[in-house]
Design an enzyme around this catalytic site. Sequence first.
Site, short mmCIF file in Angstrom:
data_model
loop_
_atom_site.label_atom_id
_atom_site.label_comp_id
_atom_site.label_asym_id
_atom_site.label_seq_id
_atom_site.Cartn_x
_atom_site.Cartn_y
_atom_site.Cartn_z
N ASP A 189 3.88 9.77 -73.07
CA ASP A 189 5.25 9.13 -73.50
C ASP A 189 6.29 10.05 -73.80
O ASP A 189 6.37 10.75 -74.95
CB ASP A 189 4.84 8.07 -74.23
CG ASP A 189 5.95 7.16 -74.55
OD1 ASP A 189 7.20 7.60 -74.62
OD2 ASP A 189 5.92 5.93 -74.69
N SER A 210 8.34 -0.95 -76.19
CA SER A 210 9.36 -0.06 -76.74
C SER A 210 9.98 -0.89 -77.84
O SER A 210 9.46 -1.35 -78.92
CB SER A 210 10.16 0.50 -75.71
OG SER A 210 10.90 1.47 -76.16
N HIS A 267 6.25 6.39 -70.71
CA HIS A 267 6.79 5.27 -71.50
C HIS A 267 7.02 3.87 -70.69
O HIS A 267 6.65 2.87 -71.29
CB HIS A 267 8.14 5.87 -71.93
CG HIS A 267 8.98 4.46 -72.95
ND1 HIS A 267 8.52 4.45 -74.11
CD2 HIS A 267 9.97 3.74 -72.93
CE1 HIS A 267 9.01 3.62 -74.67
NE2 HIS A 267 9.97 3.24 -74.00
#
Length: 273
Positions: A224, A95, A253
């Site tokens: 995601d 991320s 995610h």
Amino acid sequence: MSTLTLKDGTEIFYKDQGEGQVLMFHHGWPLSSDDWDAQVIFFLKRGYRVITHDRRGHGRSSQNIYNHTIEQYASDAAELVEFLDLKEVVHIGHSTGGGEVIRYVNKYANGRAKKAVLISAIPPVMVKSENNPDGVPMEVFDNIREQTMNNRNQFYYDLTFPFYGYNREGADVKDGIQRNWWRQGLMGGIVAHYDGIKAFSETDLTEDLKAVDLPVLVLHGEDDQIVPIENSAIKSAKLLKNGKLITYPGFPHGMPTTEHETINKDILEFIQE
């Protein structure tokens, strides 16, 4: 417990475990190095040296209220790498950590990096604009800011549902995973988390992706809900000179936690290539 005092006085908490080929993991917002537990034990048992750290303002690092930018995060990582005199490092970022990794390997590695892995990562740029018309609308990030400022305790728990795909029909919801996410988030400083939203949503990493010559593995879940795949991994893979893309139907995610067996296997294969 190990800490490094950076040039600006910020203390960075880090864990340095094992011996062998060095892997360095860079966590996502608003978490800590603990989010990599499923990767740490997997790679330690296979003979790797594993470095994890809490980003400035996050986890057990100083709750510094200044300089919460991708540029600064990458610079901090460079100070830690140089302090530990790490070489031939494989940098792995999830991320926001993926943005930190690609800026680091482009600008700060100084020949110390060997490969990079971007997992559910933010590059090239998340926010919608004239140059990025299919990006995420600014109102989404403004809401995250508002919730972080005024409702952080509840918001951090609620966010775990889309983060792990626990809002999907038939999901195997694990309260312990949600509580661990919440725990990590509330360890960090609210100013760092608030300012970090701008860092992960508005930083344009297009030129970093274009410039990197190292082999880069891009891993992304097709479901995601936090960093949509079409605006991130698909574009990143096209910009990289030496990129490899793997996508996963249905993965969320937070797949390094919920789908760690698959993710770890693919990272290991890439490292060993």
